[in-house]
Design a protein around this motif. Structure first.
Motif, PDB file in Angstrom:
ATOM      1  N   THR A 199      58.106  31.003  17.451  1.00  0.00           N
ATOM      2  CA  THR A 199      58.358  32.716  17.144  1.00  0.00           C
ATOM      3  C   THR A 199      59.475  33.210  18.227  1.00  0.00           C
ATOM      4  OG1 THR A 199      55.784  32.862  17.357  1.00  0.00           O
ATOM      5  CG2 THR A 199      56.297  34.505  17.563  1.00  0.00           C
TER       6      THR A 199
ATOM      7  N   VAL B 212      69.377  39.595  13.547  1.00  0.00           N
ATOM      8  CA  VAL B 212      68.476  39.903  13.393  1.00  0.00           C
ATOM      9  C   VAL B 212      68.172  39.680  11.805  1.00  0.00           C
ATOM     10  CG1 VAL B 212      65.910  40.384  12.674  1.00  0.00           C
ATOM     11  CG2 VAL B 212      66.840  39.195  15.093  1.00  0.00           C
TER      12      VAL B 212
ATOM     13  N   GLU C   9      67.858  36.663   8.939  1.00  0.00           N
ATOM     14  CA  GLU C   9      66.805  37.395   7.864  1.00  0.00           C
ATOM     15  C   GLU C   9      67.474  36.807   6.602  1.00  0.00           C
ATOM     16  OE1 GLU C   9      64.154  40.686   8.295  1.00  0.00           O
ATOM     17  OE2 GLU C   9      62.056  39.616   7.529  1.00  0.00           O
TER      18      GLU C   9
ATOM     19  N   LEU D  55      65.500  33.360   9.245  1.00  0.00           N
ATOM     20  CA  LEU D  55      64.336  34.172  10.360  1.00  0.00           C
ATOM     21  C   LEU D  55      63.465  34.375   8.787  1.00  0.00           C
ATOM     22  CD1 LEU D  55      66.447  36.155  13.201  1.00  0.00           C
ATOM     23  CD2 LEU D  55      64.826  34.259  13.046  1.00  0.00           C
ATOM     24  N   THR D  56      62.556  34.658   9.506  1.00  0.00           N
ATOM     25  CA  THR D  56      61.475  35.958   9.256  1.00  0.00           C
ATOM     26  C   THR D  56      60.710  36.640   9.275  1.00  0.00           C
ATOM     27  OG1 THR D  56      60.573  32.937   8.064  1.00  0.00           O
ATOM     28  CG2 THR D  56      59.878  35.491   6.604  1.00  0.00           C
ATOM     29  N   ARG D  57      60.391  37.952   9.117  1.00  0.00           N
ATOM     30  CA  ARG D  57      60.014  38.933  10.060  1.00  0.00           C
ATOM     31  C   ARG D  57      58.327  38.905  10.187  1.00  0.00           C
ATOM     32  NH1 ARG D  57      61.393  43.082   8.716  1.00  0.00           N
ATOM     33  NH2 ARG D  57      62.220  44.234   9.646  1.00  0.00           N
ATOM     34  N   ARG D  58      57.667  38.527  11.223  1.00  0.00           N
ATOM     35  CA  ARG D  58      56.041  37.833  10.959  1.00  0.00           C
ATOM     36  C   ARG D  58      55.469  39.323  11.690  1.00  0.00           C
ATOM     37  NH1 ARG D  58      54.265  34.016  14.937  1.00  0.00           N
ATOM     38  NH2 ARG D  58      54.624  32.136  13.847  1.00  0.00           N
TER      39      ARG D  58
ATOM     40  N   TYR E 255      59.516  37.708  15.070  1.00  0.00           N
ATOM     41  CA  TYR E 255      59.914  37.366  13.700  1.00  0.00           C
ATOM     42  C   TYR E 255      59.948  35.565  14.422  1.00  0.00           C
ATOM     43  CZ  TYR E 255      62.897  41.037  12.413  1.00  0.00           C
ATOM     44  OH  TYR E 255      63.137  42.429  11.673  1.00  0.00           O
ATOM     45  N   THR E 256      59.477  34.630  13.307  1.00  0.00           N
ATOM     46  CA  THR E 256      59.784  33.501  12.741  1.00  0.00           C
ATOM     47  C   THR E 256      60.810  32.866  12.590  1.00  0.00           C
ATOM     48  OG1 THR E 256      57.461  33.815  12.616  1.00  0.00           O
ATOM     49  CG2 THR E 256      57.985  31.603  11.677  1.00  0.00           C
TER      50      THR E 256
END
Length: 392
Positions: A57, A78, A82, A87-90, A95-96
């Motif tokens: 995270t 970011v 992404e 990355l991925t928005r959590r 972010y993950t």
DNA sequence: CGATCCCGCCACGCG
DNA sequence: CGCGTGGCGGGATCG
């Protein structure tokens, strides 16, 4: 305790003319080199900071404070990261980390999307072109959007309100950077173009070459994106064949991020892209950056299709399911217990940002990089099976 | 000079 | 209304 300092930004000056010549006084070193605060460098540090095992995270505040920059900048990075799947928005402010291994799949998807979207027919090459009208259009109707499917629903085919196909208003949100990045990448992977000039990309991506104002702004964004992508070695800055206009060269996923930190620690002991896909059909002879890449024998990119090559690579990568050697192990890295601080102490990220000073090019970072560099090198020599001349 | 692009104001959603 | 986001463009730097 002592997690992150509440004071958002130690901004010293704001509003009104921000003339900050550093107060007269002789001294020396004036002007703070812009390069030191470039997005690219920041991204490199960002990657170095989070490309460790165990990271899952990422908090924006955390990143911002560790890297010593404002939030705003983190958003930039970011967003483009992404776009490539790293990355991925959590959740809000969270972010993950997916890692570089997620890039292939992301690219593949982009390619497919681009193929079916309005992305087709851009032929760039060395030959000059009318470049006047025509071939503009592009995303003028319907939004290219992303994540067409693949991921559950959450993608109302028709937006409320105007059911008319093109919803000019389109998503207020990510109207740029993220999407721009993806479109930019699509330009490369959906065509067989290797090099795309800046204005070409801008023209294609915007479709509004008449509006100087808009163009200018978009070009700025393109630079931002390019810098980030460059730090990941997905692309590289160059110029067109006729070495006239600035352009970007698609490097593709050549593997790990080459630690091209500025050019201090490793200067010449680097660059060795592409490791796998040795049977690529369109393998261009990309010289190392030893000198320049003046490829005299530049075949005209005429070939079309041949997308299967990508699938092959992706597949190979995924099935390998490997993890980029040196990065995962690192058993004895920053033990969290600074036994002593004589030469090589623990990686104390909490100190990365000394304050507000250019926190990049940090001694600690250097150490870290050298460490990784070393590990990486040995790892590389292992996987390097096809490596003819490279040492005499 | 033109190319590059950093900084941060301020407008959007959303709680 | 405040807060998290991030578009957007002025204008400083670089080459």
């Amino acid at each position: 305790m002592s997690d992150l300092p509440p004071p958002e930004k130690p901004n010293m000056e704001l509003t009104s003319s921000s003339s900050m010549p550093g107060s007269s006084s002789s001294s020396l070193h004036h002007s703070y080199s812009r390069k030191q605060k470039s997005l690219g460098l920041l991204c490199t540090n960002f990657l170095a900071l989070y490309n460790r095992h165990g990271i899952e995270t990422i908090g924006l505040d955390d990143a911002a404070s560790k890297l010593g920059v404002e939030r705003r900048r983190i958003y930039d990075i970011v967003n483009v990261l992404e776009s490539v799947g790293v990355l991925t928005r959590r959740a809000k402010n969270q972010y993950t980390w997916k890692g570089f291994s997620a890039i292939p799949a992301a690219l593949k998807e982009l390619q497919e999307e681009g193929a079916k979207d309005t992305f087709h027919r851009f032929y760039i090459n060395e030959n000059v072109k009318g470049s006047d009208d025509e071939d503009d259009e592009e995303e003028s109707s319907s939004q290219p959007l992303s994540s067409s499917q693949t991921e559950t629903s959450s993608k109302p085919a028709s937006l409320p309100g105007q059911s008319s196909d093109s919803s000019k208003i389109d998503n207020r949100r990510e109207k740029s950077l993220g999407v721009l990045t993806q479109n930019f990448i699509k330009l490369f992977i959906c065509s067989q173009a290797t090099i795309i000039s800046l204005d070409e990309a801008a023209k294609l991506l915007l479709g509004d070459a008449h509006n100087t104002s808009i163009m200018r702004t978009k070009v700025r964004r393109l630079y931002d994106i390019a810098n980030v992508l460059s730090s990941m070695n997905l692309i590289e800055k160059t110029h067109t064949i006729d070495s006239r206009k600035p352009a970007f060269k698609w490097l593709g996923y050549n593997g790990e991020p080459t630690f091209t930190l500025s050019s201090d620690l490793m200067m010449q002991a680097e660059s060795k892209k592409r490791v796998f896909g040795t049977d690529l059909s369109n393998v261009s002879v990309k010289r190392s950056k030893t000198h320049d890449d003046n490829a005299s024998t530049e075949r005209r990119l005429k070939m079309k299709q041949a997308e299967s090559s990508y699938n092959r690579i992706f597949d190979a990568h995924e099935s390998r399911g490997y993890q980029f050697g040196p990065f995962a192990p690192a058993t004895s890295t920053y033990p969290t217990a600074p036994l002593e601080d004589s030469s090589k102490r623990a990686f104390d990220v909490e100190n990365l940002v000394s304050d507000y000073r250019p926190s990049y090019q940090n001694q600690v970072l250097k150490d870290l990089f050298e460490h990784y560099m070393d590990a990486w090198k040995s790892w590389y020599s292992e996987v390097t099976q096809t490596n003819p001349s490279q040492h005499h």
